[in-house]
Design a protein around this motif. Structure first.
Motif, PDB file in Angstrom:
ATOM      1  N   UNK A  40      54.742  73.808  -9.220  1.00  0.00           N
ATOM      2  CA  UNK A  40      53.798  73.602  -8.123  1.00  0.00           C
ATOM      3  C   UNK A  40      53.972  74.667  -7.039  1.00  0.00           C
ATOM      4  N   UNK A  41      55.211  75.089  -6.832  1.00  0.00           N
ATOM      5  CA  UNK A  41      55.464  76.153  -5.865  1.00  0.00           C
ATOM      6  C   UNK A  41      54.829  77.470  -6.328  1.00  0.00           C
ATOM      7  N   UNK A  42      54.857  77.714  -7.631  1.00  0.00           N
ATOM      8  CA  UNK A  42      54.272  78.950  -8.157  1.00  0.00           C
ATOM      9  C   UNK A  42      52.760  78.976  -7.935  1.00  0.00           C
ATOM     10  N   UNK A  43      52.104  77.846  -8.185  1.00  0.00           N
ATOM     11  CA  UNK A  43      50.658  77.762  -7.944  1.00  0.00           C
ATOM     12  C   UNK A  43      50.382  77.923  -6.442  1.00  0.00           C
ATOM     13  N   UNK A  86      58.111  82.119 -14.007  1.00  0.00           N
ATOM     14  CA  UNK A  86      57.338  83.336 -14.262  1.00  0.00           C
ATOM     15  C   UNK A  86      55.880  83.027 -13.947  1.00  0.00           C
ATOM     16  N   UNK A  87      55.324  83.725 -12.970  1.00  0.00           N
ATOM     17  CA  UNK A  87      53.935  83.532 -12.561  1.00  0.00           C
ATOM     18  C   UNK A  87      53.131  84.750 -12.991  1.00  0.00           C
ATOM     19  N   UNK A  88      52.197  84.531 -13.897  1.00  0.00           N
ATOM     20  CA  UNK A  88      51.357  85.617 -14.414  1.00  0.00           C
ATOM     21  C   UNK A  88      52.181  86.845 -14.813  1.00  0.00           C
ATOM     22  N   UNK A  89      53.261  86.583 -15.553  1.00  0.00           N
ATOM     23  CA  UNK A  89      54.060  87.659 -16.132  1.00  0.00           C
ATOM     24  C   UNK A  89      55.150  88.233 -15.256  1.00  0.00           C
ATOM     25  N   UNK A  90      55.269  87.743 -13.995  1.00  0.00           N
ATOM     26  CA  UNK A  90      56.257  88.290 -13.063  1.00  0.00           C
ATOM     27  C   UNK A  90      57.205  87.204 -12.574  1.00  0.00           C
ATOM     28  N   UNK A  93      60.930  83.693  -8.856  1.00  0.00           N
ATOM     29  CA  UNK A  93      61.892  82.640  -8.539  1.00  0.00           C
ATOM     30  C   UNK A  93      62.318  82.653  -7.069  1.00  0.00           C
ATOM     31  N   UNK A  94      62.581  83.831  -6.522  1.00  0.00           N
ATOM     32  CA  UNK A  94      63.039  83.891  -5.135  1.00  0.00           C
ATOM     33  C   UNK A  94      61.922  83.582  -4.141  1.00  0.00           C
ATOM     34  N   UNK A  95      60.736  84.134  -4.392  1.00  0.00           N
ATOM     35  CA  UNK A  95      59.629  83.969  -3.440  1.00  0.00           C
ATOM     36  C   UNK A  95      59.177  82.523  -3.290  1.00  0.00           C
ATOM     37  N   UNK A  96      59.267  81.731  -4.379  1.00  0.00           N
ATOM     38  CA  UNK A  96      58.742  80.368  -4.305  1.00  0.00           C
ATOM     39  C   UNK A  96      59.655  79.432  -3.515  1.00  0.00           C
ATOM     40  N   UNK A  97      60.880  79.872  -3.193  1.00  0.00           N
ATOM     41  CA  UNK A  97      61.849  78.984  -2.555  1.00  0.00           C
ATOM     42  C   UNK A  97      61.792  79.007  -1.032  1.00  0.00           C
TER      43      UNK A  97
END
Length: 230
Positions: A40-43, A86-90, A93-97
């Motif tokens: 959910x954080x990735x979306x 992995x969001x759209x191939x990238x 992990x760090x950014x979503x936190x």
């Protein structure tokens, strides 16, 4: 992995340490760990980067239209042995936190179309069992037939203090007051949303970790899991 594998569903409020204990439990049992909150954080991160959501605005229709373009999966980090988002191939992990993502994730998670997409992915991940999955609706919606359900809770104050220390250790510039406000706001949004609100499953075992150390919490949950595996 034991042939007697089960699904372990861990639900609960934000910042109760669900992910931490789920990772430990999966490692101890030789199970697969899935962090649904990260999905959910990735979306949410995608929505933020495409200007679908901000402090003052939320273009829900644009996000729904973009859902087919959003690919979310996990990839094991060989250094840690843990799955990372992995969001759209990238790897993100760090950014979503960060707290910025945390401010908007409950809003994004309340969108039925987002939940439908991610729940289907989560259910597919659990088809072979031998899985530990944590989130808000795992035992009530994703896996209502899970053999073991845990519901984790703690006071808002305790949770905010833990989250604040975690963010400071990562180098983020935040105040305790902002973190506490975020925790309380997420509790309200998660518990009152129309689609799959946060609630304790009738057959879930409640773990209040307000006064437990990480070791005490893990030992207690491991004993419960081992008892179920018997």
């Amino acid at each position: 992995m034991s042939t007697n594998t089960i699904i372990i569903a861990i639900d609960g409020y934000s910042s109760t340490g669900k992910s931490t204990v789920a990772k430990q439990l999966a490692k101890e049992l030789g199970y697969v760990y899935v962090d649904t909150g990260a999905m959910y954080r990735a979306v949410t991160l995608y929505a933020m980067e495409n200007d679908f959501v901000s402090v003052s605005d939320f273009n829900k229709e644009a996000l729904i239209a973009a859902l087919p373009e959003i690919e979310v999966r996990f990839e094991v980090n060989p250094m840690t042995g843990l799955g990372e988002i992995i969001l759209n191939g990238t790897n993100r992990e760090q950014e979503i936190r960060g707290l910025n993502v945390a401010r908007h994730v409950s809003t994004i998670a309340a969108v039925p179309e987002v939940r439908k997409k991610l729940v289907e992915l989560q259910q597919k991940m659990g088809e072979r069992k031998g899985i530990v999955m944590d989130g808000r609706d795992i035992g009530t919606v994703v896996f209502p037939e899970a053999e073991l359900k845990l519901f984790m809770t703690a006071t808002a104050k305790d949770r905010a203090e833990r989250r604040y220390k975690e963010l400071i250790e990562r180098g983020e510039e935040v105040t305790y007051e902002d973190v506490l406000k975020n925790v309380v706001n997420r509790d309200h949004l998660d518990s009152t949303r129309k689609d799959s609100p946060l609630r304790q499953a009738d057959d879930a075992i409640v773990i209040d970790n307000s006064n437990l150390t990480l070791k005490e919490q893990f030992d207690k949950i491991l004993a419960i899991a081992q008892d179920h595996l018997k």
